[in-house]
Design a protein around this motif. Sequence first.
Motif, mmCIF file in Angstrom:
data_model
loop_
_atom_site.group_PDB
_atom_site.id
_atom_site.type_symbol
_atom_site.label_atom_id
_atom_site.label_comp_id
_atom_site.label_asym_id
_atom_site.label_seq_id
_atom_site.Cartn_x
_atom_site.Cartn_y
_atom_site.Cartn_z
ATOM 1 N N VAL A 114 0.869 -1.178 0.000
ATOM 2 C CA VAL A 114 0.000 0.000 0.000
ATOM 3 C C VAL A 114 0.906 1.228 0.000
ATOM 4 N N LYS A 115 0.891 1.955 -1.118
ATOM 5 C CA LYS A 115 1.832 3.079 -1.229
ATOM 6 C C LYS A 115 1.144 4.413 -0.969
ATOM 7 N N GLU A 116 -0.016 4.574 -1.609
ATOM 8 C CA GLU A 116 -0.700 5.854 -1.476
ATOM 9 C C GLU A 116 -1.958 5.674 -0.637
ATOM 10 N N MET A 117 -2.050 6.429 0.457
ATOM 11 C CA MET A 117 -3.200 6.237 1.341
ATOM 12 C C MET A 117 -4.279 7.292 1.119
ATOM 13 N N GLU A 118 -5.527 6.878 1.263
ATOM 14 C CA GLU A 118 -6.674 7.778 1.144
ATOM 15 C C GLU A 118 -6.618 8.792 2.304
ATOM 16 N N GLU A 119 -6.525 10.073 1.921
ATOM 17 C CA GLU A 119 -6.325 11.112 2.945
ATOM 18 C C GLU A 119 -7.478 11.201 3.944
ATOM 19 N N ILE A 120 -8.695 10.930 3.474
ATOM 20 C CA ILE A 120 -9.867 11.069 4.358
ATOM 21 C C ILE A 120 -9.713 10.223 5.625
ATOM 22 N N PHE A 121 -9.082 9.045 5.486
ATOM 23 C CA PHE A 121 -8.922 8.171 6.655
ATOM 24 C C PHE A 121 -7.889 8.708 7.643
ATOM 25 N N ASN A 122 -6.964 9.481 7.143
ATOM 26 C CA ASN A 122 -5.893 10.037 7.976
ATOM 27 C C ASN A 122 -5.340 8.988 8.965
ATOM 28 N N PRO A 123 -4.939 7.831 8.446
ATOM 29 C CA PRO A 123 -4.586 6.732 9.368
ATOM 30 C C PRO A 123 -3.322 6.984 10.166
ATOM 31 N N GLN A 124 -3.359 6.533 11.409
ATOM 32 C CA GLN A 124 -2.160 6.592 12.240
ATOM 33 C C GLN A 124 -1.464 5.238 12.127
ATOM 34 N N ILE A 125 -0.161 5.301 11.924
ATOM 35 C CA ILE A 125 0.564 4.064 11.634
ATOM 36 C C ILE A 125 1.279 3.542 12.874
ATOM 37 N N LEU A 126 0.988 2.280 13.194
ATOM 38 C CA LEU A 126 1.620 1.615 14.344
ATOM 39 C C LEU A 126 2.587 0.566 13.812
ATOM 40 N N SER A 127 3.582 0.207 14.617
ATOM 41 C CA SER A 127 4.382 -0.943 14.207
ATOM 42 C C SER A 127 3.892 -2.148 14.991
ATOM 43 N N ARG A 128 4.193 -3.326 14.482
ATOM 44 C CA ARG A 128 3.709 -4.573 15.077
ATOM 45 C C ARG A 128 4.055 -4.666 16.581
ATOM 46 N N VAL A 129 5.230 -4.200 16.945
ATOM 47 C CA VAL A 129 5.655 -4.322 18.357
ATOM 48 C C VAL A 129 4.854 -3.412 19.300
ATOM 49 N N GLU A 130 4.193 -2.414 18.726
ATOM 50 C CA GLU A 130 3.391 -1.510 19.568
ATOM 51 C C GLU A 130 1.992 -2.067 19.851
#
Lengths: 118, 89, 118
Positions: free
Chosen positions: A88-104
């Motif tokens: 997934v390279k380009e994300m839909e801006e409306i979702f404004n997702p916060q990115i976590l890493s697996r360890v979090e």
Amino acid sequence: MEKKVLFVAYQSPVGSVWPNEVFRTAFGMYGEDIEPAVLFLDEACVTVSKNTKPELLGLFPLTTCHRLIKRYGTPVYVVKEDLERYNVKEMEEIFNPQILSRVELSDFLHQFDLVIFM
Amino acid sequence: MALILVKYGPSHPVAKLKLETAKEEDRVLLIQNGVYWALEDPSKYTKARVYATKGDFVARGYGEEESKVPLLDYPEVVDLIVENEKFIG
Amino acid sequence: MKITIQVMVPPYSYEDLDTAIKIAEAALDKGHEVTIFLFSDSVLAVNKLVKPVKADRNIPEKLSQLIKEKGLRVEICGICMDYRGVNTDMIIEGSNPSGLPELAELIYTSDRFINLMA
């Protein structure tokens, strides 16, 4: 007292109804003193891609979610390693997702009163 | 302290994730095909204390002595639910 | 204690309804107040027209018995019913078509919430 509820989808937004149902359920929580959030794991991370379009197959689109998330501002989380794995390279801006890493994820899941996998 | 419900066996990514992200003070309940995890020592796959539903385990062809985790009847499952305010499942 | 159990997958194809019924019955026997919320394909579990073969269990009948004899509450997602052509004439007595506002209320007011989807 406010309840914090996390709705989690792990199945693809094209070919399964669950990412859409996760949003529909989360939006349904606002009538009560509930703070909903949404997490997309594994194949469900494709939901936040700008180019994901279930309607190309005649399936129920994600555009209703786009409209409602704009209204409610429900927090959306995705996992970095899943975004990389599913390209997934380009994300839909409306979702404004916060990115976590697996360890979090362990600490993240334990912040909520209820975690509901769908 | 959360009750974590695991319904799928070791081949399922979400079951694996739930067990890996469990904390020591959590309680895991294996139900349905989740009971296949009970064939292995829980310390190999989670930090939490693990239980399984007896009926689900026995119905899948195993003897109670084959379980590496305590097996619960449904009244005991209800006690476990009551003891844990938070829920992940 | 007020306990809600949410089910999402269809009866007979999977074991979730059976698990929900067993937990519900044990909790009712211990004096708890129990609601089963049927979401998505699980709404088929209240269709009183189902005809299982003799060797199999009758899930709608079991739910109906728990409603009548032990005070189980069964709430059904109304939109999910519409999607599957289940109407109010087809459902077991004592079960209630409702929706996401009722689910939100149950999530907020229940002391314990159990989800059986994943």
